[in-house]
Design a protein around this motif. Structure first.
Motif, PDB file in Angstrom:
ATOM      1  N   ARG A  34      31.284  39.394  36.306  1.00  0.00           N
ATOM      2  CA  ARG A  34      29.886  39.754  36.143  1.00  0.00           C
ATOM      3  C   ARG A  34      29.620  40.099  34.695  1.00  0.00           C
ATOM      4  NH1 ARG A  34      25.807  40.453  40.345  1.00  0.00           N
ATOM      5  NH2 ARG A  34      24.276  41.454  39.060  1.00  0.00           N
ATOM      6  N   LEU A  35      28.767  39.369  34.053  1.00  0.00           N
ATOM      7  CA  LEU A  35      28.478  39.656  32.647  1.00  0.00           C
ATOM      8  C   LEU A  35      27.236  40.526  32.564  1.00  0.00           C
ATOM      9  CD1 LEU A  35      29.145  36.119  31.273  1.00  0.00           C
ATOM     10  CD2 LEU A  35      30.523  38.147  30.916  1.00  0.00           C
ATOM     11  N   PRO A  36      27.163  41.346  31.528  1.00  0.00           N
ATOM     12  CA  PRO A  36      25.976  42.198  31.427  1.00  0.00           C
ATOM     13  C   PRO A  36      24.751  41.331  31.175  1.00  0.00           C
ATOM     14  CG  PRO A  36      27.304  42.374  29.455  1.00  0.00           C
ATOM     15  CD  PRO A  36      28.083  41.541  30.409  1.00  0.00           C
ATOM     16  N   ILE A  59      38.949  32.231  39.869  1.00  0.00           N
ATOM     17  CA  ILE A  59      40.146  32.420  40.679  1.00  0.00           C
ATOM     18  C   ILE A  59      39.834  32.066  42.124  1.00  0.00           C
ATOM     19  CG2 ILE A  59      41.938  34.040  41.363  1.00  0.00           C
ATOM     20  CD1 ILE A  59      41.200  35.749  39.080  1.00  0.00           C
ATOM     21  N   LYS A  70      36.644  31.312  47.411  1.00  0.00           N
ATOM     22  CA  LYS A  70      36.359  31.353  45.978  1.00  0.00           C
ATOM     23  C   LYS A  70      35.915  32.758  45.616  1.00  0.00           C
ATOM     24  CE  LYS A  70      34.800  26.645  46.144  1.00  0.00           C
ATOM     25  NZ  LYS A  70      33.684  25.740  46.062  1.00  0.00           N
ATOM     26  N   ARG A  71      36.409  33.233  44.517  1.00  0.00           N
ATOM     27  CA  ARG A  71      35.976  34.544  44.049  1.00  0.00           C
ATOM     28  C   ARG A  71      34.817  34.364  43.099  1.00  0.00           C
ATOM     29  NH1 ARG A  71      40.695  38.371  41.920  1.00  0.00           N
ATOM     30  NH2 ARG A  71      42.281  37.408  43.193  1.00  0.00           N
ATOM     31  N   LEU A  72      33.997  35.371  43.021  1.00  0.00           N
ATOM     32  CA  LEU A  72      32.857  35.282  42.123  1.00  0.00           C
ATOM     33  C   LEU A  72      33.338  35.348  40.681  1.00  0.00           C
ATOM     34  CD1 LEU A  72      30.472  37.727  43.927  1.00  0.00           C
ATOM     35  CD2 LEU A  72      30.463  35.261  44.020  1.00  0.00           C
ATOM     36  N   GLU A 108      44.319  29.875  39.597  1.00  0.00           N
ATOM     37  CA  GLU A 108      43.252  29.953  38.613  1.00  0.00           C
ATOM     38  C   GLU A 108      42.771  28.552  38.319  1.00  0.00           C
ATOM     39  OE1 GLU A 108      43.526  33.156  35.334  1.00  0.00           O
ATOM     40  OE2 GLU A 108      43.476  31.202  34.348  1.00  0.00           O
TER      41      GLU A 108
END
Lengths: 148, 706
Positions: A39-41, A111, A34-36, A127
């Motif tokens: 990343r949100l600010p 993803i 699994k991909r992370l 996805e």
């Protein structure tokens, strides 16, 4: 086996499967990774909830934020969404000042990579969607209208 | 006056005898000639110079003497002893950048420097390893800071010490040759279809040719060039310098040649790209946004890098010195697209002539020229517009592949030689945090990534490193006075400095022809990881395999060389179990030996004194050999003797921890180690006991296999 259309722009295969027959991958041939999520600010009043950290620690962190800021945004993804909701409700219960809650739900695109274990396979990505919840907990600012 | 003249003329004889006159005159002439030819002077040369030619400096500088006298003067000066050493230039002069380059050329015969050495040497503790001088840890940044860089920002490492080998030739020939080096059960190999088209980088463990049961050589990463017809393909293999020589020997024996530029008639050519490419590693969530700062604005906005694991992108960028920011900026996340920049055209980096041309271009446009041009700009700190001498520099960006269950996003940047410093500064200014060897080790421990920078315990390189470490630890141990040394015999620690895995496998399984190996077969490993444990066949259980495991302790943390033990059948979970203090039979012997040795030394000293009073020398009563022998004997008495690991202790030992520390990513003590495969079925409920070296408390721990 139903058709999978290759979305050429993203290079990611999007499977359209009927509910009755879901394609499983052969665990001997592939390993699911699994991909992370993106990343949100995160500003100082963003708290991301996960299932590994202790509940008390995350509650303490929310209280810390509330001391300096006027609102806390609690984010929870997938299996951590119930924990995020619990956190927000506990925050409301245990805090000294009255707090208001506003909830938004959204979908996050994730993803998964399939890594071949042997020479014959090929890398591909799928996805999938997961549900996320954002709970805004904010202090009520009392504006005394009658003050002169 | 006339009187004197009269006096003189009065005494002059009227006639003279010619013979007598000439004989006396001849004697005079002989005496004078003798004196001229054999000068007997007590004065030095410079004292006999006329006053107006003497100079103060001629006492130490012979060039102040007239030319004809210089040699003689030098000879006279040499008689009074050797000249004083020339004064060492002052520190500031010694450290000028131009002189540092000369220093490097002098020192580089023994160890080689990375291109970014000068930057690192000012900020890092440097160490000599594998023939290179490498940054070990930062002077200013702590361990936790570097962990946070990997977890939340971007950690940057210069790994140009990895050695690259280029193989060119027909694809089938290359694959056929290399297939004997890898075990297909451990994963995809060189010929896997997913790597053959050059869009992804692969990693594979290589073994000695066709000997998969003895230990591996190490982990290498490889990349095929994405163009080229099947008759002429290029493959790059990056290997660690510790086992580079061994790897080259294997390649030589496969492709049968014996010189640096190896050539086999069918056309497989091997070139050693040792100094021609640089490689930087970026790991962390913001790695891709830091790298995209190297691109110009159009490329950055048009397409963003994908994070597909192992994916390779080739980009051409401007000279980073032209667009260097004025101050450091913090890395921030940019939107990471899912689209994969398809770089179908061949990157110019694969072409050796273009690479050399670009390397030469670096010296033709030096830093100070560019800095001058930048200072002339109207708005200070802006980018320099495209210069006429500039050519775009090709680089390759290789995404990080999945190595363990924790995925840490990141990428590797591959550049041509000569450009490392320029790109390094650009990446640092865009928000990368520099790291060293210690940070690579910590990433391997916390997340299990960067395995190609670490050595396998069953490889020769890994064993050599373990032996070195053992020597260092033993020296440190014996440097302490005997009273403050931990007594490992009493505290029942069989291997305090180095784990003897052979001993472990022999005790559990019995003698076997091959030594221990780590189990790498993916099918078997995944079978072991599952909850409903499959019953392993007896043939497998009797092989000396080690399985990689992770132990997690609730309170405290395991250390290196900690023992992993099986709990007894009656042990209650989380009960306190202690190892009883063992007897130390060597204590008496050590005491006796010490007394004997001191009396021996005294007697030798006495004998030396007597001999010296009689003879003047010490004879052969020197105590050097006695001291050396005593040192060896005492050291062996301090170390625990080898014993059966299953029966000598309160709980049987099934394995050891190789890396143990407080794991910052999980917030508890973690140990990464290996256990024998036979013991797996006997572990109740995934709980084991862990005992740190030099202690007698058994800690309860959860064990997992990756």
């Amino acid at each position: 086996m139903s058709e999978g259309t290759n979305d050429s722009a993203t290079g990611v295969r999007q499977e359209q499967v009927p509910n009755s027959k879901k394609i499983r991958y052969d665990p001997e041939e592939y390993k699911l990774r699994k991909r992370l999520p993106a990343r949100l600010p995160s500003r100082s009043n963003d708290v991301y909830v996960n299932n590994k950290t202790d509940f008390k620690a995350q509650l303490a962190r929310c209280f810390n934020c509330l001391e300096t800021e006027s609102s806390v945004h609690i984010h929870g993804l997938g299996a951590a969404a119930p924990k995020a909701i619990n956190l927000a409700l506990q925050l409301q219960l245990k805090s000294n000042t009255p707090l208001e809650i506003s909830v938004n739900t959204s979908t996050v695109h994730l993803i998964d990579d399939f890594e071949p274990q042997y020479d014959s396979g090929d890398f591909y990505s799928k996805e999938r969607q997961n549900s996320a919840v954002i709970i805004k907990v904010y202090k009520l600012l009392n504006m005394d209208m009658n003050e002169k | 006056m006339t009187d004197e003249r009269n006096k003189m003329t009065q005494n002059v004889p009227s006639d003279l005898s010619v013979v007598r006159f000439s004989s006396v005159r001849a004697q005079e002439i002989v005496a004078l000639t003798k004196m001229i030819e054999n000068p007997q002077c007590t004065k030095l040369l410079f004292q006999k110079l006329p006053c107006h030619m003497r100079r103060r400096a001629m006492s130490h500088n012979p060039n102040r003497m007239p030319r004809t006298l210089r040699e003689a003067h030098k000879a006279q000066m040499a008689k009074s002893g050797p000249a004083t050493q020339p004064k060492r230039p002052r520190r500031k002069y010694r450290r000028r950048p131009s002189r540092l380059l000369e220093e490097y050329k002098k020192r580089s015969s023994k160890v080689s420097w990375l291109e970014t050495h000068l930057w690192h040497a000012k900020r890092f503790h440097m160490v000599i390893k594998w023939g290179h001088r490498l940054p070990e840890r930062s002077c200013a940044r702590s361990h936790r800071f570097c962990y946070r860089s990997v977890a939340q920002h971007c950690l940057l490492m210069d790994i140009s010490y990895l050695c690259c080998v280029e193989i060119q030739g027909p694809q089938d020939e290359i694959v056929r040759g290399l297939i004997s080096l890898c075990d297909p059960k451990t994963g995809p190999t060189f010929g896997a279809s997913t790597f053959l088209n050059g869009t992804r980088e692969g990693r594979v463990i290589i073994f000695k040719r066709n000997q998969f049961s003895s230990g591996p050589i190490g982990l290498v990463t490889f990349l095929w060039c994405n163009t080229g017809n099947p008759d002429m393909r290029t493959l790059w293999i990056w290997s660690h310098p510790a086992f580079y020589q061994q790897f080259l020997c294997e390649l030589n024996s496969i492709f049968e040649s014996d010189s640096d530029l190896l050539c086999k008639p069918p056309g497989v050519k091997i070139t050693l790209n040792k100094g021609k490419l640089n490689r930087f590693r970026l790991r962390g969530p913001f790695a891709h946004s830091v790298v995209s700062s190297l691109f110009d604005k159009e490329t950055r906005s048009a397409s963003s890098l994908s994070q597909s694991p192992g994916f390779v992108t080739s980009v051409e960028v401007r000279d980073p010195r032209m667009i260097l920011a004025q101050t450091r900026i913090k890395a921030s996340s940019s939107t990471v697209g899912n689209c994969e920049l398809v770089g179908l055209s061949q990157s110019k980096l694969w072409d050796a002539s273009v690479r050399d041309q670009i390397t030469n271009m670096r010296t033709s446009l030096p830093d100070h020229v560019i800095n001058n041009r930048r200072s002339e700009l109207l708005v200070p700190g802006t980018e320099l517009p495209v210069q006429p001498e500039e050519i775009p520099i090709p680089i390759l960006i290789v995404n990080a592949s999945h190595e363990s269950s924790d995925f840490v996003p990141g990428c590797d940047v591959i550049l041509p030689a000569g450009w490392a410093t320029a790109f390094w500064l650009a990446l640092i200014y865009s928000g990368g945090h520099a790291g060293g060897l210690k940070d690579a080790g910590s990433m391997n421990f916390e997340y299990g990534i960067c395995r190609d920078l670490c050595l396998e315990i069953d490889s020769e390189a890994g064993k050599a490193t373990a032996v070195d470490r053992k020597m260092n630890l033993m020296e440190e141990y014996f440097r302490r006075p005997p009273k403050t040394r931990t007594n490992f015999i009493k505290l029942a620690t069989p291997f305090p400095f180095c784990v003897d895995w052979d001993r472990l496998t022999i005790d559990w399984i019995g003698q076997s022809e091959s030594g221990f190996t780590v189990l790498r077969d993916k099918k078997l490993l995944s079978g072991l990881c599952q909850k409903n444990r499959i019953v392993l066949p007896e043939i497998l259980l009797s092989q000396p395999y080690l399985v990689p495991v992770t132990v997690r302790v609730k309170h405290g943390s395991p250390q290196e060389f900690s023992m992993i033990c099986l709990p007894g059948a009656d042990d209650k979970v989380n009960s306190v179990i202690n190892e009883p203090i063992h007897q130390d039979p060597c204590a008496k012997e050590r005491k006796m030996l010490r007394q004997q040795h001191s009396s021996l030394l005294k007697s030798l000293a006495k004998k030396r004194k007597e001999f010296r009073d009689k003879d003047g020398t010490i004879g052969d009563f020197s105590s050097a050999t006695a001291i050396a022998v005593h040192k060896e004997k005492t050291r062996s008495l301090w170390l625990p003797s080898s014993c059966n690991l299953k029966t000598s202790f309160a709980r049987p030992i099934i394995g050891f921890v190789t890396q143990g520390d407080f794991g910052l990513s999980e917030g508890k003590g973690i140990g990464r180690g290996y256990i024998v495969i036979r013991a797996i079925s006997q572990i109740p409920l995934s709980l084991v006991l862990v005992r740190n070296p030099g202690t007698n408390l058994y800690m309860w721990a959860e064990i997992t296999m990756e």
